[in-house]
Design a protein around this motif. Structure first.
Motif, short mmCIF file in Angstrom:
data_model
loop_
_atom_site.label_atom_id
_atom_site.label_comp_id
_atom_site.label_asym_id
_atom_site.label_seq_id
_atom_site.Cartn_x
_atom_site.Cartn_y
_atom_site.Cartn_z
N GLY A 24 46.00 49.32 39.72
CA GLY A 24 46.43 48.03 39.18
C GLY A 24 47.02 47.12 40.24
O GLY A 24 46.74 45.92 40.27
N ILE A 25 47.81 47.68 41.14
CA ILE A 25 48.42 46.88 42.20
C ILE A 25 47.35 46.34 43.15
O ILE A 25 47.32 45.15 43.45
CB ILE A 25 49.47 47.72 42.97
N VAL A 26 46.46 47.23 43.60
CA VAL A 26 45.41 46.80 44.53
C VAL A 26 44.45 45.81 43.87
O VAL A 26 44.06 44.81 44.48
CB VAL A 26 44.65 48.03 45.09
N ALA A 27 44.08 46.07 42.61
CA ALA A 27 43.18 45.15 41.89
C ALA A 27 43.84 43.79 41.73
O ALA A 27 43.18 42.74 41.88
CB ALA A 27 42.82 45.73 40.53
N GLY A 28 45.12 43.77 41.42
CA GLY A 28 45.83 42.50 41.29
C GLY A 28 45.88 41.73 42.59
O GLY A 28 45.67 40.51 42.61
N ILE A 29 46.13 42.43 43.69
CA ILE A 29 46.17 41.76 44.99
C ILE A 29 44.81 41.18 45.33
O ILE A 29 44.70 40.03 45.74
CB ILE A 29 46.64 42.76 46.09
N ILE A 30 43.75 41.97 45.14
CA ILE A 30 42.40 41.49 45.46
C ILE A 30 42.01 40.33 44.54
O ILE A 30 41.46 39.33 44.99
CB ILE A 30 41.38 42.65 45.37
N PHE A 31 42.30 40.46 43.27
CA PHE A 31 41.95 39.41 42.31
C PHE A 31 42.65 38.09 42.65
O PHE A 31 42.02 37.04 42.74
CB PHE A 31 42.28 39.86 40.89
N PHE A 32 43.98 38.16 42.84
CA PHE A 32 44.72 36.93 43.11
C PHE A 32 44.40 36.35 44.48
O PHE A 32 44.41 35.14 44.66
CB PHE A 32 46.22 37.15 42.93
N ASN A 33 44.07 37.21 45.43
CA ASN A 33 43.66 36.72 46.74
C ASN A 33 42.35 35.93 46.62
O ASN A 33 42.21 34.86 47.21
CB ASN A 33 43.49 37.88 47.71
N ASP A 34 41.39 36.45 45.86
CA ASP A 34 40.13 35.73 45.65
C ASP A 34 40.33 34.43 44.90
O ASP A 34 39.70 33.41 45.21
CB ASP A 34 39.12 36.61 44.89
N VAL A 35 41.17 34.46 43.90
CA VAL A 35 41.40 33.26 43.09
C VAL A 35 42.07 32.18 43.94
O VAL A 35 41.68 31.01 43.87
CB VAL A 35 42.25 33.59 41.84
N PHE A 36 43.04 32.55 44.76
CA PHE A 36 43.72 31.54 45.58
C PHE A 36 42.84 31.03 46.71
O PHE A 36 42.94 29.86 47.09
CB PHE A 36 45.03 32.08 46.14
N GLU A 37 41.97 31.87 47.26
CA GLU A 37 41.09 31.42 48.35
C GLU A 37 39.91 30.60 47.84
O GLU A 37 39.59 29.57 48.41
CB GLU A 37 40.56 32.62 49.14
N ASN A 38 39.23 31.09 46.80
CA ASN A 38 37.99 30.46 46.35
C ASN A 38 38.12 29.66 45.06
O ASN A 38 37.22 28.93 44.70
CB ASN A 38 36.90 31.53 46.13
N PHE A 43 32.28 38.69 42.83
CA PHE A 43 31.99 40.11 42.96
C PHE A 43 31.21 40.31 44.26
O PHE A 43 30.05 39.92 44.35
CB PHE A 43 31.17 40.60 41.76
N SER A 44 31.85 40.89 45.27
CA SER A 44 31.14 41.14 46.52
C SER A 44 31.68 42.41 47.17
O SER A 44 32.80 42.83 46.92
CB SER A 44 31.29 39.96 47.49
N LEU A 45 30.85 42.99 48.02
CA LEU A 45 31.19 44.24 48.68
C LEU A 45 32.33 44.06 49.67
O LEU A 45 33.22 44.90 49.78
CB LEU A 45 29.96 44.81 49.39
N PHE A 46 32.34 42.96 50.36
CA PHE A 46 33.29 42.77 51.44
C PHE A 46 34.68 42.37 50.96
O PHE A 46 35.64 42.53 51.70
CB PHE A 46 32.75 41.76 52.44
N ASP A 47 34.80 41.86 49.77
CA ASP A 47 36.11 41.50 49.24
C ASP A 47 36.79 42.67 48.53
O ASP A 47 37.90 42.53 48.08
CB ASP A 47 35.99 40.33 48.27
N GLY A 48 36.13 43.78 48.40
CA GLY A 48 36.73 44.95 47.78
C GLY A 48 36.34 45.16 46.34
O GLY A 48 36.84 46.08 45.70
N SER A 49 35.49 44.33 45.79
CA SER A 49 35.13 44.46 44.38
C SER A 49 34.37 45.75 44.09
O SER A 49 34.60 46.39 43.07
CB SER A 49 34.27 43.27 43.94
N VAL A 50 33.47 46.12 44.97
CA VAL A 50 32.70 47.35 44.77
C VAL A 50 33.61 48.56 44.90
O VAL A 50 33.47 49.54 44.16
CB VAL A 50 31.51 47.41 45.75
N ILE A 51 34.55 48.49 45.81
CA ILE A 51 35.51 49.59 45.97
C ILE A 51 36.32 49.75 44.69
O ILE A 51 36.56 50.86 44.22
CB ILE A 51 36.43 49.33 47.18
#
Length: 91
Positions: A24-38, A43-51
């Motif tokens: 949950g912590i890692v998913a939240g960080i990745i999600f909010f990082n994508d939302v603030f940047e883009n 959904f992409s491999l390099f942003d951690g979505s596949v992981i």
């Protein structure tokens, strides 16, 4: 359930809940990082979505094994199978 089985189950539950919390912590960080940047979640491999997808599948399998296919389920299934194969004694 004896003490050793109960201790093992509590240990497995503790590990599962820790893994779920970290997910949950890692998913939240990745999600909010994508939302603030883009401005949206991509959904992409390099942003951690596949992981996260693979990690989520692993957590789902662990949850099924821990909550649905536990010792009680195995014991009940074993008893049903033993009753099927049990032949009655005719005197």
């Amino acid at each position: 359930m004896n003490y050793d089985n109960a201790y093992e189950r509590v240990t497995q539950l503790k590990k599962f809940y820790k893994s779920l919390l970290w997910f949950g912590i890692v998913a939240g960080i990745i999600f909010f990082n994508d939302v603030f940047e883009n401005g949206k979640f991509d959904f992409s491999l390099f942003d951690g979505s596949v992981i996260l997808l693979i990690w989520g599948i692993i957590l789902t399998v662990k949850a099924v094994k821990l909550f649905l296919l536990d010792d009680e389920w195995e014991r009940d299934l074993m008893e049903k199978e033993l009753k099927k194969n049990k032949k009655s004694i005719h005197f």
